[in-house]
Design a protein around this motif. Structure first.
Motif, PDB file in Angstrom:
ATOM      1  N   LEU A 146      -0.170  -1.901  -1.281  1.00 34.52           N
ATOM      2  CA  LEU A 146       0.453  -2.290  -2.346  1.00 34.52           C
ATOM      3  C   LEU A 146       1.791  -3.164  -2.130  1.00 34.52           C
ATOM      4  O   LEU A 146       2.680  -2.425  -1.518  1.00 34.52           O
ATOM      5  N   ASN A 147       1.902  -4.537  -2.491  1.00 33.50           N
ATOM      6  CA  ASN A 147       3.217  -4.880  -2.723  1.00 33.50           C
ATOM      7  C   ASN A 147       4.071  -4.993  -1.316  1.00 33.50           C
ATOM      8  O   ASN A 147       5.336  -4.751  -1.316  1.00 33.50           O
ATOM      9  N   GLN A 173      -2.711   3.007  -5.993  1.00 32.49           N
ATOM     10  CA  GLN A 173      -2.102   3.751  -4.874  1.00 32.49           C
ATOM     11  C   GLN A 173      -3.101   4.906  -4.302  1.00 32.49           C
ATOM     12  O   GLN A 173      -2.741   6.089  -4.263  1.00 32.49           O
ATOM     13  N   THR A 190       0.250  -6.055  -6.825  1.00 33.77           N
ATOM     14  CA  THR A 190       0.395  -5.840  -8.303  1.00 33.77           C
ATOM     15  C   THR A 190       1.371  -4.829  -8.543  1.00 33.77           C
ATOM     16  O   THR A 190       1.389  -3.974  -7.786  1.00 33.77           O
ATOM     17  N   LYS A 191       2.043  -5.103  -9.609  1.00 36.67           N
ATOM     18  CA  LYS A 191       2.963  -3.878 -10.055  1.00 36.67           C
ATOM     19  C   LYS A 191       2.565  -3.145 -11.261  1.00 36.67           C
ATOM     20  O   LYS A 191       2.670  -2.056 -11.577  1.00 36.67           O
ATOM     21  N   ASP A 242       0.471  -0.180 -10.014  1.00 38.69           N
ATOM     22  CA  ASP A 242       1.026   0.448  -8.563  1.00 38.69           C
ATOM     23  C   ASP A 242       1.156   1.959  -8.697  1.00 38.69           C
ATOM     24  O   ASP A 242       1.743   2.675  -8.017  1.00 38.69           O
ATOM     25  N   GLU A 297       2.234 -10.763 -10.351  1.00 37.06           N
ATOM     26  CA  GLU A 297       1.103  -9.918 -10.805  1.00 37.06           C
ATOM     27  C   GLU A 297      -0.061 -10.540 -10.475  1.00 37.06           C
ATOM     28  O   GLU A 297      -0.539 -11.420 -11.487  1.00 37.06           O
TER      29      GLU A 297
END
Length: 507
Positions: free
Chosen positions: A441-442, A435, A423-424, A427, A400
């Protein structure tokens, strides 16, 4: 017989004087007390500009015995380094070391320290050579630091700048005991200048700093471009080349406005740029950063008591573009209280040298400490945290790299667009979710490599945070007015530029 008695009395007195040690002067008696210590006229014997200009110079050090009785110094010695030859003059004798030197009670000893160095060494030689002059007395070891600079330079020792000043690039600048730029005063650092700071030293700006304000490259440049201004520690040995925490950093205090840093490298410090306005007063410190690289930043083992950052703002304003931040032991960006931060075309690639638990970016209404001199610091919502066309990535254990403390309270002041984020926590599509707005993302770093080479995926001898051929950040940014070139002054795609500090160059 009448002469015999006076003669006997005289002989008796002479015998008593010779045989009774108690009649010896106290200052000549040598104490063996382990608590007996020496005092010195200096804590550091320092050779600087005179030294490098002449090659050889002698400095005086007075050694005081404040004890009533004499002391016997078992050893006076130092170990010379290859770049410097030291010699001592003790009791008139030129020696490399001395043993069993007596200093009478309430008396002193003069030690002359001579250093010889090549005044014009090759660039690879160290600026700074440190040693310790050791004194061993009754089992106690004391030391006086010996500090020698081995190259011609401008030396700024505890300097306060009181008039508008220009630091030129004709010789390196060495900062010792920090430098202060007074309110209302401008320090200008010209293209190509090199600034080497000693451990714990800061450049503190209460006025204004203009760093490389006039350099206009005519085309793409290389990271080794000689016109880049470079800040680092004053240890030049190879093992210090990329070691964090070697000097303090650049601090901008309350009232420091109009600061500009362009085409600058800042590395190996405890704090990178530190905007210090903890009580949220006016006028706020303001700094603009363009085409800058910050790396190897860490407060670990510094004794500060709080985590550091390449960009640390306490109620300050930062506008940052075309900037790379890499390899920080704690935060890359730490924006607290009412700070206002804008990141455009920035790359945060925070692959720390050790294990890191802090996210690369932390935004919080609270300062890193709760009070100064028992005066509580205000808790104030950040004014703005805006990110466009940037990468926030790294090797944090939790995975993170982004955190908003109490972010729901100032969600309207957060804006992240067309950026690549690790980043979770954010997300989803909620109030703080990312999002949206064209963000990525990721992505799987190993199936869709972001950078050319990283410490966790070393495909080149050194880390390289330019975009890989198939990087998910390629062609995903939106053009921004006035930012048509990248960190290395290469033109950006005018319609679909790349995310981050670097525009990918096709082979």
């Amino acid at each position: 017989m009448r002469y015999l008695l006076p003669l006997l009395l005289l002989l008796s007195a002479l015998t008593t004087t010779v045989l009774l040690p108690g009649c010896e002067p106290k200052e000549d008696l040598v104490t063996t007390d382990s608590g007996a210590r020496l005092e010195f006229s200096l804590d550091t014997v320092k050779f600087d500009t005179v030294f490098v200009a002449t090659g050889t110079v002698t400095k005086r050090l007075w050694v005081y015995n404040r004890n009533a009785r004499a002391v016997r110094v078992a050893e006076i010695s130092l170990q010379s380094r290859p770049a410097v030859t030291y010699s001592l003059l003790i009791n008139g004798d030129a020696v490399a070391s001395a043993r069993n030197v007596e200093i009478r009670g309430k008396d002193s000893l003069l030690v002359l320290v001579r250093a010889t160095v090549d005044p014009t060494p090759a660039d690879g030689k160290p600026f700074l050579v440190e040693d310790n002059l050791r004194f061993v007395t009754n089992g106690n070891e004391q030391a006086v630091k010996v500090l020698s600079y081995g190259q011609n330079a401008y030396f700024h020792d505890g300097e306060t700048i009181t008039v508008n000043t220009v630091w030129k690039a004709d010789k390196p600048h060495v900062v010792y005991n920090s430098v202060l730029v007074n309110p209302g005063i401008t320090l200008t650092i010209t293209a190509g200048a090199r600034i080497y700071s000693h451990f714990g030293s800061f450049l503190v700006v209460k006025g204004r700093l203009l760093c490389n304000p006039d350099y206009q490259p005519k085309g793409p440049i290389k990271p080794t471009d000689p016109n880049i201004v470079r800040f680092q520690g004053d240890r030049r040995e190879a093992e210090y080349a990329e070691r964090p925490g070697q000097w303090g950093g650049i601090e901008f205090d309350l009232g420091s406005q109009g600061n500009v840093l362009r085409y600058t490298e800042i590395k190996n410090s405890t704090l990178g740029l530190y905007l210090y306005n903890p009580f949220d007063e006016q006028p706020r410190p303001q700094v603009r950063i363009d085409n800058v690289e910050l790396r190897n930043i860490s407060t670990l083992n510094s004794g500060y008591g709080f985590d550091g950052a390449a960009l640390l703002s306490l109620c300050g304003d930062l506008a940052v573009s075309n900037t790379l931040i890499s390899n920080c032991e704690q935060y890359a960006v730490y924006a607290t209280q009412s700070s206002q931060v804008q990141l455009d075309y920035c790359t945060i690639a925070n692959y720390s040298l050790g294990t890191r638990d802090q996210p690369s970016v932390l935004v919080s209404p609270e300062a890193p400490f709760v009070a100064i001199n028992k005066r509580p610091l205000p808790v104030v919502a950040p004014r703005l945290f805006a990110v466009r066309n940037s990468i926030i990535w790294g090797s944090v254990r939790s995975g993170e790299e982004l955190e908003f403390v109490a972010g729901e309270q100032y969600v309207g002041n957060i804006s992240i667009r067309n950026s690549l984020l690790k980043t979770k926590r954010y997300d989803n599509t909620g109030a703080l979710g990312q999002q949206k707005n064209g963000n990525i993302l990721n992505p799987d770093e190993f199936t869709a490599s972001i950078f050319k080479s990283t410490p966790s995926r070393p495909r080149l001898p050194q880390p390289n945070f330019e975009l890989d051929t198939l990087s998910p950040a390629s062609n995903r940014a939106l053009p921004l007015p006035g930012l048509s070139t990248d960190l290395l002054n290469r033109p950006r795609n005018p319609t679909t530029p790349d995310i981050g500090a670097y525009e990918r160059v096709n082979p």
